[in-house]
Write an enzyme that holds these catalytic residues in place. Structure first.
Site, short mmCIF file in Angstrom:
data_model
loop_
_atom_site.label_atom_id
_atom_site.label_comp_id
_atom_site.label_asym_id
_atom_site.label_seq_id
_atom_site.Cartn_x
_atom_site.Cartn_y
_atom_site.Cartn_z
N ARG A 50 0.87 -1.19 0.00
CA ARG A 50 0.00 0.00 0.00
C ARG A 50 0.89 1.23 0.00
O ARG A 50 2.11 1.12 0.10
CB ARG A 50 -1.01 0.00 1.16
CG ARG A 50 -0.66 -0.70 2.43
CD ARG A 50 0.44 -0.07 3.22
NE ARG A 50 0.23 1.36 3.38
CZ ARG A 50 1.19 2.22 3.64
NH1 ARG A 50 2.45 1.80 3.78
NH2 ARG A 50 0.96 3.50 3.77
N GLY A 51 0.26 2.40 -0.12
CA GLY A 51 1.03 3.62 -0.30
C GLY A 51 1.10 3.91 -1.80
O GLY A 51 1.46 3.02 -2.58
N ALA A 52 0.76 5.14 -2.19
CA ALA A 52 0.57 5.44 -3.62
C ALA A 52 1.77 5.07 -4.50
O ALA A 52 1.61 4.34 -5.49
CB ALA A 52 0.20 6.92 -3.77
N ARG A 93 -7.25 -0.28 -6.74
CA ARG A 93 -7.53 0.79 -5.77
C ARG A 93 -7.77 2.08 -6.56
O ARG A 93 -6.99 2.40 -7.46
CB ARG A 93 -6.37 0.95 -4.77
CG ARG A 93 -6.30 -0.23 -3.79
CD ARG A 93 -5.47 0.05 -2.58
NE ARG A 93 -6.14 0.91 -1.63
CZ ARG A 93 -5.52 1.41 -0.56
NH1 ARG A 93 -4.23 1.13 -0.33
NH2 ARG A 93 -6.16 2.19 0.29
N GLN A 193 -1.78 2.19 10.06
CA GLN A 193 -0.49 2.32 9.36
C GLN A 193 0.54 3.05 10.23
O GLN A 193 1.75 2.75 10.15
CB GLN A 193 -0.67 3.11 8.05
CG GLN A 193 -1.38 2.37 6.95
CD GLN A 193 -2.87 2.66 6.94
OE1 GLN A 193 -3.46 2.95 7.97
NE2 GLN A 193 -3.48 2.56 5.79
N ASP A 234 -1.99 10.82 -2.03
CA ASP A 234 -2.39 9.80 -3.01
C ASP A 234 -2.72 10.42 -4.35
O ASP A 234 -2.66 9.76 -5.38
CB ASP A 234 -3.59 9.01 -2.49
CG ASP A 234 -3.11 7.94 -1.54
OD1 ASP A 234 -2.75 8.30 -0.39
OD2 ASP A 234 -3.02 6.77 -1.95
N ASN A 244 -5.37 12.38 0.64
CA ASN A 244 -4.45 11.54 1.43
C ASN A 244 -5.28 10.78 2.47
O ASN A 244 -6.50 10.96 2.58
CB ASN A 244 -3.37 12.41 2.08
CG ASN A 244 -2.26 11.56 2.68
OD1 ASN A 244 -1.73 10.66 2.02
ND2 ASN A 244 -1.90 11.80 3.92
O1 MRU Z 1 -4.44 3.17 2.34
P1 MRU Z 1 -2.97 3.39 2.19
O2 MRU Z 1 -2.16 2.82 3.31
O3 MRU Z 1 -2.48 2.96 0.83
O4 MRU Z 1 -2.80 4.97 2.26
C1 MRU Z 1 -1.52 5.52 2.13
C2 MRU Z 1 -1.49 6.99 2.25
O5 MRU Z 1 -2.50 7.64 2.41
C3 MRU Z 1 -0.17 7.65 2.12
O6 MRU Z 1 -0.11 8.82 2.88
C4 MRU Z 1 0.06 8.02 0.64
O7 MRU Z 1 -0.21 6.94 -0.20
C5 MRU Z 1 1.44 8.48 0.40
S1 MRU Z 1 2.61 7.19 0.61
C6 MRU Z 1 4.13 7.79 0.23
#
Ligand code: MRU
Length: 346
Positions: A50-52, A93, A193, A234, A244
């Site tokens: 996960r994470g963009a 996603r 997270q 994101d 985000n």
């Molecule tokens: O649902 P997630 O864990 O994928 O959400 C992640 C976030 O919101 C992060 O802040 C974003 O993707 C930036 S990661 C460098």
């Protein structure tokens, strides 16, 4: 100057992809192995990764796996047979624009019908993300005063990217430069997270961190030496609005009230000039059970209704700085974002 980071979420092996299973951290450190694009797409949906930026990198490798499988079938036009896989990946996603950016780049490359070129592009997307993070880390760090504390949300570190991290990259660089004394990490309900991933990453790399529940943010911002809230993104719109992790908007409002600066750190691959404003961003909603249960333990009454939007939109006017690998956009607005991205195109 950059500081080290020790965690890698994504490992490519030429014919298989390994993902560090973020659902079971920090208790269990295990890599899961994938050889099929569809399984990788399911891993993105299920939050193994996960994470963009990490989602975008993972999708690029998934497309290499899909292309390798299609080529093995022996059809002359193997490069034209990936539509189903690309579509399935695109549905994994909806909010993180890096996913669509990576799919588009890989789709363009597919026209060359060269599997090595496709693999090299995925590797380059991965490496470029790491490089962007170290560069943006230093740009962001320049804005942090000496001997201060910062507050961060969700996980934006090595686990969420090709390495080093976005907001956590800024924090790593600023810590290395002696600017940051302490990091407060919000736990980030419902998926935790902050508690499970950010606290783990920072502790591994010896950066002092205190975990706090989200409701503690206001009290901390009033009483502690917090100079900046630093978060990732994101999707960043043309007008500077930022999607985000849910709870980011609350923090931006609190920051404004307390006169604390608010920074968004993200690579330019997260800026989507085609999305004009925050109201045009698709916000992912996940299952209610993520809210009504904690680690499979029910915490709400039977049949309790719950809603679970997993991202929110912070309006540009609440943001002091968007930092990318190209530098800082101060007080973001349409013309500033546009010119930041035009410089990139030149
Ligand atoms: O649902 P997630 O864990 O994928 O959400 C992640 C976030 O919101 C992060 O802040 C974003 O993707 C930036 S990661 C460098």
């Amino acid at each position: 100057m950059t500081s080290h980071d020790t965690v890698r979420a994504i490992r490519w092996h030429g014919d298989a992809l390994e993902l560090l299973d973020q659902r079971v951290l920090p208790g269990i450190e295990q890599y899961l192995r994938y050889e099929q694009a569809k399984d990788v797409a399911d891993a993105i949906t299920d939050m193994v990764v996960r994470g963009a930026p990490a989602i975008g990198i993972t999708a690029a490798y998934a497309i290499v796996l899909a292309a390798q499988a299609a080529q093995r079938q022996g059809a002359e036009n193997w490069h034209e047979q990936l539509d189903d896989e690309l579509q399935y990946l695109a549905q994994s996603r909806p909010t993180a624009v890096n996913l669509f950016w990576a799919i588009d780049r890989m789709r363009d490359c597919l026209q060359e019908k060269n599997i090595e070129a496709l693999e090299q592009l995925a590797i380059r997307i991965h490496q470029e993300d790491f490089k962007a993070n170290t560069t943006m880390g230093n740009f962001g760090a320049e804005l942090i005063p000496q001997d201060t504390a910062v507050y961060t949300h969700c996980n934006t570190g090595s686990l969420a990217t090709g390495g080093y991290g976005t907001a956590l990259g800024v924090i790593r660089s600023a810590f290395q430069q002696g600017r940051i004394e302490h990091v407060y990490a919000g736990e980030t309900r419902p998926w935790l997270q902050g508690a499970r991933l950010t606290a783990w990453e920072l502790m591994r790399d010896d950066i002092p961190v205190s975990l706090v529940v989200e409701g503690a943010a206001g009290q901390l911002l009033r009483d502690k030496n917090v100079s900046w809230i630093i978060v990732g993104a994101d999707r960043i719109c043309l007008n500077g609005d930022v999607a985000n992790k849910i709870g980011t908007y609350n923090l931006a409002v609190l920051a404004k009230h307390h006169g604390i600066k608010f920074m968004v750190a993200a690579p330019t691959t997260t800026i989507d000039v085609k999305t004009k404003t925050g109201s045009d961003i698709p916000i992912e909603e996940r299952g209610a059970s993520e809210v009504t249960t904690l680690r499979d333990q029910q915490i709400a009454p039977d049949n309790c209704h719950a809603v679970n939007p997993v991202f929110d939109v912070t309006p540009a006017e609440l943001i002091d700085c968007i930092v990318t690998e190209r530098g800082c956009i101060m007080n973001p607005h349409t013309a500033a974002v546009e010119s930041h991205m035009q410089e990139l195109a030149q």
